[in-house]
Write a protein that holds these residues in place. Structure first.
Motif, PDB file in Angstrom:
ATOM      1  N   PRO A  97       0.802  -1.226   0.000  1.00 31.16           N
ATOM      2  CA  PRO A  97       0.000   0.000   0.000  1.00 31.16           C
ATOM      3  C   PRO A  97       0.840   1.284   0.000  1.00 31.16           C
ATOM      4  O   PRO A  97       0.905   2.005   0.983  1.00 31.16           O
ATOM      5  CB  PRO A  97      -0.842  -0.137   1.266  1.00 31.16           C
ATOM      6  CG  PRO A  97      -0.034  -0.997   2.169  1.00 31.16           C
ATOM      7  CD  PRO A  97       0.710  -1.934   1.270  1.00 31.16           C
ATOM      8  N   THR A  98       1.479   1.530  -1.136  1.00 31.42           N
ATOM      9  CA  THR A  98       2.272   2.747  -1.320  1.00 31.42           C
ATOM     10  C   THR A  98       2.054   3.247  -2.738  1.00 31.42           C
ATOM     11  O   THR A  98       2.178   2.471  -3.687  1.00 31.42           O
ATOM     12  CB  THR A  98       3.779   2.468  -1.114  1.00 31.42           C
ATOM     13  OG1 THR A  98       3.967   1.935   0.193  1.00 31.42           O
ATOM     14  CG2 THR A  98       4.593   3.723  -1.278  1.00 31.42           C
ATOM     15  N   LEU A  99       1.735   4.504  -2.897  1.00 29.56           N
ATOM     16  CA  LEU A  99       1.605   5.103  -4.222  1.00 29.56           C
ATOM     17  C   LEU A  99       2.910   5.822  -4.527  1.00 29.56           C
ATOM     18  O   LEU A  99       3.269   6.782  -3.861  1.00 29.56           O
ATOM     19  CB  LEU A  99       0.420   6.075  -4.261  1.00 29.56           C
ATOM     20  CG  LEU A  99      -0.936   5.449  -3.959  1.00 29.56           C
ATOM     21  CD1 LEU A  99      -2.013   6.519  -3.888  1.00 29.56           C
ATOM     22  CD2 LEU A  99      -1.284   4.399  -4.993  1.00 29.56           C
ATOM     23  N   LEU A 103      -8.537 -15.165 -11.106  1.00 29.33           N
ATOM     24  CA  LEU A 103      -8.051 -15.111  -9.737  1.00 29.33           C
ATOM     25  C   LEU A 103      -8.107 -16.508  -9.128  1.00 29.33           C
ATOM     26  O   LEU A 103      -9.155 -17.142  -9.090  1.00 29.33           O
ATOM     27  CB  LEU A 103      -8.905 -14.140  -8.908  1.00 29.33           C
ATOM     28  CG  LEU A 103      -8.473 -13.924  -7.470  1.00 29.33           C
ATOM     29  CD1 LEU A 103      -7.089 -13.288  -7.411  1.00 29.33           C
ATOM     30  CD2 LEU A 103      -9.485 -13.049  -6.749  1.00 29.33           C
ATOM     31  N   VAL A 104      -6.953 -17.002  -8.672  1.00 32.89           N
ATOM     32  CA  VAL A 104      -6.867 -18.321  -8.046  1.00 32.89           C
ATOM     33  C   VAL A 104      -7.056 -18.189  -6.541  1.00 32.89           C
ATOM     34  O   VAL A 104      -7.807 -18.937  -5.931  1.00 32.89           O
ATOM     35  CB  VAL A 104      -5.513 -18.994  -8.362  1.00 32.89           C
ATOM     36  CG1 VAL A 104      -5.342 -20.299  -7.613  1.00 32.89           C
ATOM     37  CG2 VAL A 104      -5.359 -19.200  -9.868  1.00 32.89           C
ATOM     38  N   ARG A 105      -6.362 -17.217  -5.944  1.00 35.17           N
ATOM     39  CA  ARG A 105      -6.512 -16.970  -4.512  1.00 35.17           C
ATOM     40  C   ARG A 105      -5.870 -15.643  -4.131  1.00 35.17           C
ATOM     41  O   ARG A 105      -5.127 -15.061  -4.915  1.00 35.17           O
ATOM     42  CB  ARG A 105      -5.923 -18.108  -3.684  1.00 35.17           C
ATOM     43  CG  ARG A 105      -4.411 -18.207  -3.712  1.00 35.17           C
ATOM     44  CD  ARG A 105      -3.917 -19.346  -2.797  1.00 35.17           C
ATOM     45  NE  ARG A 105      -2.495 -19.485  -2.904  1.00 35.17           N
ATOM     46  CZ  ARG A 105      -1.845 -20.246  -3.779  1.00 35.17           C
ATOM     47  NH1 ARG A 105      -2.540 -20.961  -4.642  1.00 35.17           N
ATOM     48  NH2 ARG A 105      -0.540 -20.303  -3.803  1.00 35.17           N
ATOM     49  N   THR A 106      -6.169 -15.200  -2.937  1.00 33.81           N
ATOM     50  CA  THR A 106      -5.530 -14.011  -2.380  1.00 33.81           C
ATOM     51  C   THR A 106      -4.972 -14.372  -1.007  1.00 33.81           C
ATOM     52  O   THR A 106      -5.410 -15.340  -0.372  1.00 33.81           O
ATOM     53  CB  THR A 106      -6.516 -12.835  -2.226  1.00 33.81           C
ATOM     54  OG1 THR A 106      -7.534 -13.210  -1.306  1.00 33.81           O
ATOM     55  CG2 THR A 106      -7.113 -12.427  -3.550  1.00 33.81           C
ATOM     56  N   ARG A 107      -4.012 -13.568  -0.583  1.00 33.78           N
ATOM     57  CA  ARG A 107      -3.442 -13.747   0.746  1.00 33.78           C
ATOM     58  C   ARG A 107      -3.077 -12.371   1.275  1.00 33.78           C
ATOM     59  O   ARG A 107      -2.570 -11.527   0.536  1.00 33.78           O
ATOM     60  CB  ARG A 107      -2.206 -14.642   0.663  1.00 33.78           C
ATOM     61  CG  ARG A 107      -1.584 -14.949   2.017  1.00 33.78           C
ATOM     62  CD  ARG A 107      -0.512 -15.999   1.898  1.00 33.78           C
ATOM     63  NE  ARG A 107       0.685 -15.453   1.300  1.00 33.78           N
ATOM     64  CZ  ARG A 107       1.926 -15.712   1.716  1.00 33.78           C
ATOM     65  NH1 ARG A 107       2.121 -16.524   2.714  1.00 33.78           N
ATOM     66  NH2 ARG A 107       2.957 -15.177   1.114  1.00 33.78           N
ATOM     67  N   ASN A 108      -3.328 -12.139   2.540  1.00 34.27           N
ATOM     68  CA  ASN A 108      -3.018 -10.864   3.175  1.00 34.27           C
ATOM     69  C   ASN A 108      -2.032 -11.144   4.301  1.00 34.27           C
ATOM     70  O   ASN A 108      -2.321 -11.945   5.192  1.00 34.27           O
ATOM     71  CB  ASN A 108      -4.307 -10.246   3.724  1.00 34.27           C
ATOM     72  CG  ASN A 108      -4.090  -8.858   4.265  1.00 34.27           C
ATOM     73  OD1 ASN A 108      -2.992  -8.480   4.637  1.00 34.27           O
ATOM     74  ND2 ASN A 108      -5.165  -8.107   4.332  1.00 34.27           N
ATOM     75  N   TYR A 109      -0.852 -10.521   4.260  1.00 41.04           N
ATOM     76  CA  TYR A 109       0.144 -10.711   5.305  1.00 41.04           C
ATOM     77  C   TYR A 109       1.018  -9.474   5.431  1.00 41.04           C
ATOM     78  O   TYR A 109       1.355  -8.845   4.439  1.00 41.04           O
ATOM     79  CB  TYR A 109       1.005 -11.954   5.035  1.00 41.04           C
ATOM     80  CG  TYR A 109       1.797 -11.874   3.747  1.00 41.04           C
ATOM     81  CD1 TYR A 109       3.133 -11.488   3.763  1.00 41.04           C
ATOM     82  CD2 TYR A 109       1.205 -12.152   2.526  1.00 41.04           C
ATOM     83  CE1 TYR A 109       3.858 -11.394   2.589  1.00 41.04           C
ATOM     84  CE2 TYR A 109       1.925 -12.065   1.350  1.00 41.04           C
ATOM     85  CZ  TYR A 109       3.249 -11.679   1.383  1.00 41.04           C
ATOM     86  OH  TYR A 109       3.961 -11.582   0.214  1.00 41.04           O
ATOM     87  N   ASN A 110       1.350  -9.117   6.641  1.00 32.81           N
ATOM     88  CA  ASN A 110       2.231  -7.963   6.921  1.00 32.81           C
ATOM     89  C   ASN A 110       1.809  -6.698   6.164  1.00 32.81           C
ATOM     90  O   ASN A 110       2.657  -5.938   5.704  1.00 32.81           O
ATOM     91  CB  ASN A 110       3.686  -8.300   6.594  1.00 32.81           C
ATOM     92  CG  ASN A 110       4.220  -9.436   7.430  1.00 32.81           C
ATOM     93  OD1 ASN A 110       3.806  -9.643   8.554  1.00 32.81           O
ATOM     94  ND2 ASN A 110       5.134 -10.181   6.870  1.00 32.81           N
ATOM     95  N   GLY A 111       0.515  -6.485   5.978  1.00 32.80           N
ATOM     96  CA  GLY A 111       0.037  -5.311   5.274  1.00 32.80           C
ATOM     97  C   GLY A 111       0.155  -5.402   3.769  1.00 32.80           C
ATOM     98  O   GLY A 111      -0.077  -4.434   3.054  1.00 32.80           O
ATOM     99  N   ILE A 112       0.522  -6.568   3.264  1.00 36.64           N
ATOM    100  CA  ILE A 112       0.668  -6.796   1.813  1.00 36.64           C
ATOM    101  C   ILE A 112      -0.462  -7.711   1.350  1.00 36.64           C
ATOM    102  O   ILE A 112      -0.817  -8.663   2.049  1.00 36.64           O
ATOM    103  CB  ILE A 112       2.032  -7.450   1.502  1.00 36.64           C
ATOM    104  CG1 ILE A 112       3.174  -6.540   1.927  1.00 36.64           C
ATOM    105  CG2 ILE A 112       2.135  -7.836   0.033  1.00 36.64           C
ATOM    106  CD1 ILE A 112       4.542  -7.197   1.880  1.00 36.64           C
ATOM    107  N   VAL A 113      -1.020  -7.424   0.191  1.00 39.88           N
ATOM    108  CA  VAL A 113      -2.028  -8.316  -0.404  1.00 39.88           C
ATOM    109  C   VAL A 113      -1.369  -8.998  -1.599  1.00 39.88           C
ATOM    110  O   VAL A 113      -0.821  -8.336  -2.480  1.00 39.88           O
ATOM    111  CB  VAL A 113      -3.275  -7.530  -0.857  1.00 39.88           C
ATOM    112  CG1 VAL A 113      -4.244  -8.468  -1.587  1.00 39.88           C
ATOM    113  CG2 VAL A 113      -3.951  -6.878   0.333  1.00 39.88           C
TER     114      VAL A 113
END
Length: 123
Positions: A88-90, A109-119
């Motif tokens: 999340p940085t522009l 889309l196969v899957r998503t993962r959210n970790y350490n503020g990263i998608v």
């Protein structure tokens, strides 16, 4: 990976330990550096290198790199699955990840993962 990705890893992200120690890493570069068993520096065309690696025994080939490398491999239609991490940085400016494509590419889309503020998107 390309030189810029390699350089960022060894100077900023993990300067004391190689974070991809479980893999043989090929760094595509014109910079002259000494290879070892784990990290191989080469100036071979990335498409030719991928074709060579596909003929060898082993597991999947993972491309960890910047826009230039990804764009070359995309144009040759050699990417089976995309793992795209969104931080999340522009930035405001920089190299477009995909650049201009010769044609539209439909992805699923196969899957998503959210970790350490990263998608992470797996497509």
């Amino acid at each position: 990976m390309g030189w810029n990705t390699y350089h960022q890893i060894v100077t900023e992200l993990s300067p004391t330990k190689w974070i991809y120690s479980d893999f043989t890493t090929y760094v595509i570069t014109h910079n002259k550096s000494n290879s070892n068993k784990q990290i191989i520096f080469t100036d071979v065309n990335p498409i030719d290198l991928l074709e060579q690696l596909k003929q060898q025994d082993g597991k999947d080939i993972w491309i960890c790199g910047g826009a230039n490398l990804v764009q070359q491999i995309m144009r040759a239609d050699l990417i089976d699955r995309y793992y795209i991490s969104i931080i999340p940085t522009l930035l405001g400016k920089g190299i477009k990840l995909f650049g201009e494509l010769p044609k539209e590419q439909k992805l699923s889309l196969v899957r998503t993962r959210n970790y350490n503020g990263i998608v992470e998107l797996v497509l």
